[in-house]
Design a protein around this motif. Structure first.
Motif, PDB file in Angstrom:
ATOM      1  N   ARG A  63       0.841  -1.203   0.000  1.00  0.00           N
ATOM      2  CA  ARG A  63       0.000   0.000   0.000  1.00  0.00           C
ATOM      3  C   ARG A  63       0.876   1.253   0.000  1.00  0.00           C
ATOM      4  O   ARG A  63       2.081   1.183   0.261  1.00  0.00           O
ATOM      5  CB  ARG A  63      -0.909   0.006   1.229  1.00  0.00           C
ATOM      6  N   THR A  64       0.230   2.381  -0.273  1.00  0.00           N
ATOM      7  CA  THR A  64       0.928   3.664  -0.240  1.00  0.00           C
ATOM      8  C   THR A  64       1.265   4.023   1.199  1.00  0.00           C
ATOM      9  O   THR A  64       0.657   3.491   2.140  1.00  0.00           O
ATOM     10  CB  THR A  64       0.056   4.770  -0.848  1.00  0.00           C
ATOM     11  N   PRO A  65       2.207   4.940   1.418  1.00  0.00           N
ATOM     12  CA  PRO A  65       2.567   5.290   2.796  1.00  0.00           C
ATOM     13  C   PRO A  65       1.528   6.138   3.506  1.00  0.00           C
ATOM     14  O   PRO A  65       1.486   6.159   4.740  1.00  0.00           O
ATOM     15  CB  PRO A  65       3.884   6.049   2.639  1.00  0.00           C
ATOM     16  N   GLY A  66       0.690   6.862   2.745  1.00  0.00           N
ATOM     17  CA  GLY A  66      -0.252   7.775   3.384  1.00  0.00           C
ATOM     18  C   GLY A  66       0.474   8.928   4.050  1.00  0.00           C
ATOM     19  O   GLY A  66       1.700   9.088   3.922  1.00  0.00           O
ATOM     20  N   LYS A  67      -0.269   9.723   4.785  1.00  0.00           N
ATOM     21  CA  LYS A  67       0.316  10.841   5.529  1.00  0.00           C
ATOM     22  C   LYS A  67      -0.367  10.947   6.886  1.00  0.00           C
ATOM     23  O   LYS A  67      -1.552  10.642   7.031  1.00  0.00           O
ATOM     24  CB  LYS A  67       0.143  12.159   4.763  1.00  0.00           C
ATOM     25  N   GLY A  68       0.393  11.396   7.866  1.00  0.00           N
ATOM     26  CA  GLY A  68      -0.191  11.534   9.189  1.00  0.00           C
ATOM     27  C   GLY A  68       0.765  12.150  10.184  1.00  0.00           C
ATOM     28  O   GLY A  68       1.869  12.576   9.833  1.00  0.00           O
ATOM     29  N   ARG A  69       0.321  12.196  11.438  1.00  0.00           N
ATOM     30  CA  ARG A  69       1.130  12.712  12.549  1.00  0.00           C
ATOM     31  C   ARG A  69       1.018  11.754  13.720  1.00  0.00           C
ATOM     32  O   ARG A  69      -0.065  11.226  14.011  1.00  0.00           O
ATOM     33  CB  ARG A  69       0.650  14.104  12.980  1.00  0.00           C
ATOM     34  N   GLY A  70       2.137  11.554  14.403  1.00  0.00           N
ATOM     35  CA  GLY A  70       2.158  10.716  15.593  1.00  0.00           C
ATOM     36  C   GLY A  70       2.083  11.562  16.849  1.00  0.00           C
ATOM     37  O   GLY A  70       2.808  12.543  16.984  1.00  0.00           O
ATOM     38  N   HIS A  71       1.199  11.182  17.757  1.00  0.00           N
ATOM     39  CA  HIS A  71       1.000  11.939  18.993  1.00  0.00           C
ATOM     40  C   HIS A  71       1.295  11.078  20.211  1.00  0.00           C
ATOM     41  O   HIS A  71       1.028   9.869  20.222  1.00  0.00           O
ATOM     42  CB  HIS A  71      -0.450  12.405  19.117  1.00  0.00           C
ATOM     43  N   LEU A  72       1.826  11.709  21.245  1.00  0.00           N
ATOM     44  CA  LEU A  72       1.903  11.129  22.579  1.00  0.00           C
ATOM     45  C   LEU A  72       1.179  12.106  23.499  1.00  0.00           C
ATOM     46  O   LEU A  72       1.667  13.199  23.765  1.00  0.00           O
ATOM     47  CB  LEU A  72       3.353  10.936  23.024  1.00  0.00           C
ATOM     48  N   PHE A  73      -0.018  11.705  23.925  1.00  0.00           N
ATOM     49  CA  PHE A  73      -0.855  12.563  24.765  1.00  0.00           C
ATOM     50  C   PHE A  73      -0.624  12.256  26.248  1.00  0.00           C
ATOM     51  O   PHE A  73      -0.371  11.107  26.622  1.00  0.00           O
ATOM     52  CB  PHE A  73      -2.338  12.327  24.488  1.00  0.00           C
ATOM     53  N   ALA A  74      -0.771  13.284  27.078  1.00  0.00           N
ATOM     54  CA  ALA A  74      -0.876  13.103  28.527  1.00  0.00           C
ATOM     55  C   ALA A  74      -2.175  13.788  28.944  1.00  0.00           C
ATOM     56  O   ALA A  74      -2.430  14.922  28.540  1.00  0.00           O
ATOM     57  CB  ALA A  74       0.312  13.728  29.263  1.00  0.00           C
ATOM     58  N   PHE A  75      -3.004  13.079  29.715  1.00  0.00           N
ATOM     59  CA  PHE A  75      -4.257  13.686  30.163  1.00  0.00           C
ATOM     60  C   PHE A  75      -4.564  13.236  31.583  1.00  0.00           C
ATOM     61  O   PHE A  75      -4.050  12.228  32.069  1.00  0.00           O
ATOM     62  CB  PHE A  75      -5.414  13.357  29.214  1.00  0.00           C
ATOM     63  N   ASP A  76      -5.410  14.017  32.261  1.00  0.00           N
ATOM     64  CA  ASP A  76      -5.691  13.757  33.675  1.00  0.00           C
ATOM     65  C   ASP A  76      -6.979  12.950  33.850  1.00  0.00           C
ATOM     66  O   ASP A  76      -7.609  12.526  32.874  1.00  0.00           O
ATOM     67  CB  ASP A  76      -5.726  15.067  34.470  1.00  0.00           C
ATOM     68  N   ASP A  77      -7.378  12.768  35.104  1.00  0.00           N
ATOM     69  CA  ASP A  77      -8.546  11.950  35.404  1.00  0.00           C
ATOM     70  C   ASP A  77      -9.860  12.637  35.081  1.00  0.00           C
ATOM     71  O   ASP A  77     -10.927  12.044  35.246  1.00  0.00           O
ATOM     72  CB  ASP A  77      -8.533  11.543  36.886  1.00  0.00           C
ATOM     73  N   GLN A  78      -9.800  13.879  34.640  1.00  0.00           N
ATOM     74  CA  GLN A  78     -11.002  14.572  34.156  1.00  0.00           C
ATOM     75  C   GLN A  78     -11.081  14.547  32.635  1.00  0.00           C
ATOM     76  O   GLN A  78     -11.994  15.118  32.041  1.00  0.00           O
ATOM     77  CB  GLN A  78     -11.012  16.038  34.648  1.00  0.00           C
ATOM     78  N   GLY A  79     -10.096  13.895  32.003  1.00  0.00           N
ATOM     79  CA  GLY A  79     -10.071  13.814  30.546  1.00  0.00           C
ATOM     80  C   GLY A  79      -9.505  15.048  29.883  1.00  0.00           C
ATOM     81  O   GLY A  79      -9.607  15.206  28.661  1.00  0.00           O
ATOM     82  N   GLU A  80      -8.873  15.935  30.670  1.00  0.00           N
ATOM     83  CA  GLU A  80      -8.316  17.170  30.131  1.00  0.00           C
ATOM     84  C   GLU A  80      -6.890  16.925  29.616  1.00  0.00           C
ATOM     85  O   GLU A  80      -6.053  16.358  30.327  1.00  0.00           O
ATOM     86  CB  GLU A  80      -8.286  18.267  31.191  1.00  0.00           C
ATOM     87  N   LEU A  81      -6.627  17.394  28.416  1.00  0.00           N
ATOM     88  CA  LEU A  81      -5.311  17.232  27.816  1.00  0.00           C
ATOM     89  C   LEU A  81      -4.281  18.087  28.546  1.00  0.00           C
ATOM     90  O   LEU A  81      -4.495  19.276  28.775  1.00  0.00           O
ATOM     91  CB  LEU A  81      -5.364  17.632  26.340  1.00  0.00           C
ATOM     92  N   GLN A  82      -3.156  17.479  28.896  1.00  0.00           N
ATOM     93  CA  GLN A  82      -2.092  18.183  29.585  1.00  0.00           C
ATOM     94  C   GLN A  82      -0.839  18.333  28.727  1.00  0.00           C
ATOM     95  O   GLN A  82      -0.055  19.245  28.938  1.00  0.00           O
ATOM     96  CB  GLN A  82      -1.736  17.446  30.881  1.00  0.00           C
ATOM     97  N   ALA A  83      -0.628  17.443  27.789  1.00  0.00           N
ATOM     98  CA  ALA A  83       0.527  17.545  26.896  1.00  0.00           C
ATOM     99  C   ALA A  83       0.242  16.797  25.609  1.00  0.00           C
ATOM    100  O   ALA A  83      -0.491  15.800  25.600  1.00  0.00           O
ATOM    101  CB  ALA A  83       1.789  16.993  27.559  1.00  0.00           C
ATOM    102  N   ASP A  84       0.799  17.300  24.516  1.00  0.00           N
ATOM    103  CA  ASP A  84       0.673  16.670  23.201  1.00  0.00           C
ATOM    104  C   ASP A  84       2.042  16.755  22.546  1.00  0.00           C
ATOM    105  O   ASP A  84       2.448  17.812  22.079  1.00  0.00           O
ATOM    106  CB  ASP A  84      -0.388  17.396  22.370  1.00  0.00           C
ATOM    107  N   ILE A  85       2.755  15.641  22.552  1.00  0.00           N
ATOM    108  CA  ILE A  85       4.112  15.579  22.011  1.00  0.00           C
ATOM    109  C   ILE A  85       4.056  14.887  20.662  1.00  0.00           C
ATOM    110  O   ILE A  85       3.555  13.764  20.555  1.00  0.00           O
ATOM    111  CB  ILE A  85       5.038  14.810  22.970  1.00  0.00           C
ATOM    112  N   LEU A  86       4.551  15.554  19.620  1.00  0.00           N
ATOM    113  CA  LEU A  86       4.546  14.977  18.284  1.00  0.00           C
ATOM    114  C   LEU A  86       5.797  14.137  18.068  1.00  0.00           C
ATOM    115  O   LEU A  86       6.906  14.554  18.399  1.00  0.00           O
ATOM    116  CB  LEU A  86       4.461  16.082  17.232  1.00  0.00           C
TER     117      LEU A  86
END
Length: 317
Positions: free
Chosen positions: A103-126
């Motif tokens: 297949r083709t390689p496609g395109k995208g972004r890789g994320h490493l998320f950190a979030f708390d117990d309320q579901g709030e995003l605290q960090a987004d590392i690409l």
């Protein structure tokens, strides 16, 4: 080791913690992680689970950010860390293989998320570079997070990153000439165990990424999506199998105990629970932990995008 160039990495939002507070949080998280997960007792308990084990839902939390397509997750202290792939251009299958790819390689972004117990995003590392944008199942060894990022196609290539959960510093650890869908750090032997596309091959990797050995996965029960190393020589893997049925696809999730030295599969158990969207709860990432009462807590994010929810289930043999 090669340092990841500064340009491709971006932290969209970081924790408002002082350095001292961050170190305290990670230290506490390390102790909690080892107590909840890295114990032989968890393996023993999982080995007692059967097909008739009842999984009771005990939690349902809406994630307050676009989770894209989650891959691996674990908890450190008061934060959840989750890898995910954002697809910008889907891959397309070739009529016949091209240069060894289906297949083709496609395109995208890789994320490493950190979030708390309320579901709030605290960090987004690409994470990633170019066609290498698909993060897989991740592991935490008490000091660092280890995240493989691969091309979104089999028989391709991967970069394994080391991430400091306190500073969010990212270092390229090594590269592997295949798609790694997940990795664990076997701290007993200071080796890494990786699983290929569909977890059909186990990789035994030295500290520098050199392949010390491979072994075909002798089990065809499920394809592993997310694995975590436990103390001793075991890792717990969860995943999904999907086959075409007469009217619709048939999906089943499962948990497996894998020997990280022999690269053999031990106890396996299916999990028959679904999200409100109809996805098996082990479709995406998971985290298994032993509770004080002897039950197993299973935390999952089976759905994608802005509708993603973190669900919690418990089971007792």
């Amino acid at each position: 080791m090669h340092l990841l160039p500064a340009a491709p990495r971006r932290v969209r939002r970081t924790l408002a913690l002082t350095a001292a507070a961050a170190l305290t949080a990670v230290a506490a998280g390390t102790a909690a992680h080892r107590a909840a997960a890295d114990t032989p007792a968890l393996v023993t308990t999982v080995e007692k689970l059967t097909r008739s084990t009842a999984w009771q839902q005990t939690g349902d939390l809406a994630l307050r950010f676009d989770a894209h397509h989650p891959q691996g997750m674990l908890r450190i202290g008061g934060l959840w860390w989750m890898s995910s792939v954002e697809i910008l251009e889907p891959t397309v299958r070739y009529p016949t293989p091209v240069d060894g790819y289906d297949r083709t390689p496609g395109k995208g972004r890789g994320h490493l998320f950190a979030f708390d117990d309320q579901g709030e995003l605290q960090a987004d590392i690409l994470l990633g570079e170019g066609a290498v944008y698909h993060p897989g199942g991740l592991d935490f060894d008490g000091e660092s997070l280890w995240v493989p990022v691969a091309e979104y196609r089999p028989n391709s290539r991967s970069i394994v990153y080391r991430v400091d959960p306190t500073t969010h510093a990212v270092t390229e650890a090594f590269r592997v000439a295949d798609h790694l869908g997940g990795i664990v750090h076997d701290t007993t032997r200071d080796r890494f165990v990786g699983v290929s596309w569909g977890s059909r091959t186990f990789y035994d990797l030295r500290r520098n990424g050199r392949v010390a050995g491979t072994r075909p996965n002798e089990s065809h029960f499920v394809d592993y999506q997310d694995c975590d190393f436990l103390s001793g020589r075991s890792m717990l893997c969860t995943g999904l199998t999907e086959v075409a049925g007469p009217n619709a696809a048939i999906r089943m999730g499962g948990v497996a105990v894998v020997d990280t030295k022999k690269l053999t599969v031990g106890h396996e158990v299916p999990v028959f629970r679904w999200s409100t969207s109809g996805a098996n709860i082990l479709r995406n990432p998971s985290d298994l932990a032993l509770q004080p009462d002897g039950s197993v807590r299973l935390t999952v994010v089976p759905d994608d995008g802005v509708s993603a929810r973190m669900l919690t289930f418990t089971a007792k043999p």
